[in-house]
Design an enzyme around this catalytic site. Structure first.
Site, short mmCIF file in Angstrom:
data_model
loop_
_atom_site.label_atom_id
_atom_site.label_comp_id
_atom_site.label_asym_id
_atom_site.label_seq_id
_atom_site.Cartn_x
_atom_site.Cartn_y
_atom_site.Cartn_z
N ASN A 150 0.80 -1.24 0.00
CA ASN A 150 0.00 0.00 0.00
C ASN A 150 0.83 1.28 0.00
O ASN A 150 0.45 2.27 -0.63
CB ASN A 150 -1.01 -0.02 1.15
CG ASN A 150 -0.36 -0.07 2.51
OD1 ASN A 150 0.63 -0.76 2.71
ND2 ASN A 150 -0.89 0.67 3.44
N GLY A 226 1.98 -6.31 7.11
CA GLY A 226 1.03 -6.88 6.15
C GLY A 226 -0.27 -7.24 6.84
O GLY A 226 -0.61 -6.67 7.89
N THR A 230 -1.71 -13.23 7.46
CA THR A 230 -0.32 -13.56 7.13
C THR A 230 0.56 -13.45 8.37
O THR A 230 1.43 -14.31 8.60
CB THR A 230 0.24 -12.61 6.04
OG1 THR A 230 -0.76 -12.38 5.07
CG2 THR A 230 1.48 -13.17 5.39
N GLU A 248 3.45 -5.73 12.14
CA GLU A 248 2.57 -4.56 11.96
C GLU A 248 1.44 -5.01 11.06
O GLU A 248 1.66 -5.26 9.87
CB GLU A 248 3.33 -3.40 11.31
CG GLU A 248 4.45 -2.84 12.14
CD GLU A 248 3.97 -2.16 13.41
OE1 GLU A 248 2.78 -1.78 13.47
OE2 GLU A 248 4.77 -2.04 14.34
N CYS A 282 -3.14 1.51 6.29
CA CYS A 282 -3.56 0.76 7.48
C CYS A 282 -4.16 1.69 8.52
O CYS A 282 -4.91 1.26 9.38
CB CYS A 282 -2.35 0.01 8.06
SG CYS A 282 -0.98 1.11 8.42
N GLU A 461 7.24 -0.04 15.95
CA GLU A 461 8.33 0.49 15.14
C GLU A 461 8.54 1.96 15.53
O GLU A 461 7.87 2.47 16.42
CB GLU A 461 7.95 0.38 13.65
CG GLU A 461 7.78 -1.06 13.20
CD GLU A 461 7.54 -1.20 11.70
OE1 GLU A 461 6.69 -0.47 11.17
OE2 GLU A 461 8.22 -2.03 11.08
#
Ligand code: NAP
Length: 480
Positions: A150, A226, A230, A248, A282, A461
């Site tokens: 994205n 992602g 996943t 994340e 996101c 992060e």
């Protein structure tokens, strides 16, 4: 045909298996390039290069390492227009957006961590009269960085920059859907003088090369951004290996809009938070809770703006809304709109695919879509749609707004729109999200912790959080 290659040991290499995947331009629906369908053998090659490069990279004086990251930042800035165009072609996002957000931010990531590594300190704990403890923070070694489609270069570099700054060598994989700017990053690193093998970029599918990176024994940490499904698969795969892992993941972000907000500013900002990048961030707001006294007025203003926003060829300078990233993603989002109708939702604006004329006639365009009348437990209010689709619900009290907002498995970001300072702080404290914005959205300070709770991820992060993730701490105790 644009054929890209893996970047291993400072050079471009065709995939060892000589297999390629199609690269499709979302705005046209046409194949415009090929990308390596890399596999385990390519990972082995990259790990061997990283292993060779690691001792010298770790021993390099900090200032020199920081200078190299700054040089990468400068090179990205110098190639802003070219990179923005590559991002727009690959991802379908408006080129103007890539030019002012994605690419400058990728440069900032390197610039920021070039400074951050020189400011990163560790702790010391004295046992009075007896001993002193000091903590060393040493690079993990070889690390894997896996990123989504994205915000391609933006999120790719958000991982790579701190990993390199902390003294690691990196094996990185961008999304197979948006590989182009990641491929160009290799050239940029060559030009900036990054030693061969320090950063290796592999292309291909998550299931094949992504999984091979995760499973490689010499790769000691995985930083992944992602989808939640996943992320769960990777967490499961890595549990027996005890690798460091940062996840994340997805979001279903609430916006709490109160009657006392600054109406005009809130409409502007909430609209942007809903539909920027075709709703494929996101952090985008997707569940809008609006205090009842302004519900109708706010809804009408949003609907008017949505009807005025027309998707257009992302390569045009004045395009404000581009294409969704892929056919399968468009179909997924359209599927949710149908589901919303079946769940009793009323589509107030949009809801349909857009067929443009000319070169974009087969592109994956969708109208900005606003839906009301859905229960908070409806699938469309609980599952991440990740497209230009928002739902609206009225509320009557602060408690109700909080309950609705927290009624989610996700916990990434929330926004609060009010002029009541006490309420804003109180809600910020009680919302179950890793990030809260009050009267703003996507205002980012790279020093702050970034990430989500619950199904939105594991770890943080940003700033020192990232430097901590990419280092191992070792306590040394010295007795007097
Ligand atoms: P994805 O399908 O989970 O893929 C993310 C990355 O992982 C891609 O590079 C993908 O490769 C790779 N991958 C897939 N399966 C893998 C496996 N088994 N092992 C290792 N790697 C694997 O997510 P996406 O559709 O690209 O991105 C959208 C999602 O990312 C949304 O849920 C969004 O909310 C989330 N996101 C979260 C943040 C955040 O900071 N929290 C930021 C941006 C996006 P392929 O491309 O080949 O599948």
């Amino acid at each position: 045909m644009d054929i890209i290659a893996n970047f291993i040991n400072g050079q471009y290499h065709a995939p060892l298996g000589e297999n390629y995947l199609d690269n499709i331009e979302p705005a046209t629906g046409l194949v415009y390039g090929k990308i390596p369908d890399s596999e385990k053998a390519d990972v082995e090659l990259a790990v061997a290069a990283a292993k060779k490069a690691l001792p010298a990279w770790q021993a390099m004086p900090l200032e020199q390492r920081a200078d190299m990251l700054s040089a990468i930042a400068q090179e990205i800035e110098a190639r802003n227009d070219e990179l923005a165009m590559a991002e727009a072609i690959d991802n379908g996002k408006p080129v103007a957006l890539a030019r002012i957000v994605d690419i400058p931010r990728a440069a900032s990531n390197f610039k920021f961590f070039a400074h951050a590594c020189s400011q990163f300190a560790s702790e010391s704990h004295a046992i009075a009269g007896t001993a002193i403890n000091y903590t060393l923070r040493q690079p993990v070694g070889i690390v894997g960085c896996i990123s989504p489609w994205n915000l391609p270069l933006y999120l790719f570099t958000w991982k790579i920059a701190p990993a390199l700054a902390a003294g690691n060598c990196v094996i990185a994989k961008p999304s197979e859907v948006t590989p182009k700017t990641a491929a160009l990053l290799g050239e940029i690193c060559q030009k900036a003088g990054l030693p061969a093998g320090v950063l290796n970029i592999l292309h291909g599918s998550g299931a094949k090369v992504g999984q091979a990176i995760c499973q490689h024994q010499e790769i000691k940490a995985i930083s992944f951004t992602g989808g939640t499904t996943t992320g769960a698969q990777i967490a499961q795969l890595l549990a027996p290996t005890f690798k460091k892992i940062s996840l994340e993941l997805g979001g279903k972000n609430p916006a709490l809009i109160f009657a006392d907000c600054d109406f005009d500013n809130t409409i502007e900002q909430v609209f942007r938070a809903s539909f920027a990048n075709q709703g494929q961030i996101c952090l985008c707001a997707s569940r809008l809770y609006i205090e009842r006294p302004i519900y109708e007025k706010f809804k009408q203003a949003l609907v008017d703006k949505a009807k005025a926003l027309q998707p257009n060829d992302p390569l045009l300078d004045d395009s404000q809304m581009g294409a969704l990233v892929s056919k399968s993603h468009l179909e997924k989002v359209l599927g949710y709109i149908e589901l919303a109708k079946a769940e009793g939702g009323k589509v107030l604006a949009g809801g349909k695919q857009v067929n443009l004329a000319g070169r974009c006639q087969k592109g994956y365009f969708l109208q900005p879509t606003i839906i009301e009348n859905l229960d908070n437990q409806a699938q469309c209010n609980q599952e991440e749609i990740f497209g230009p689709v928002i739902t609206l619900q009225p509320f009557d009290t602060d408690e109700e707004a909080l309950t609705l907002a927290n009624d989610s498995n996700y916990g990434l970001a929330a926004t609060i729109w009010t002029n009541h300072l006490g309420r804003a702080h109180q809600l910020a404290e009680t919302l179950n999200t890793g990030i809260v914005w009050i009267n703003c959205w996507l205002l980012r300070d790279l020093r702050t912790p970034f990430g989500g709770m619950n199904h939105s991820g594991l770890g943080r992060e940003g700033g020192h959080e990232a430097m901590r993730f990419f280092t191992e701490s070792k306590n040394v105790c010295v007795k007097y």
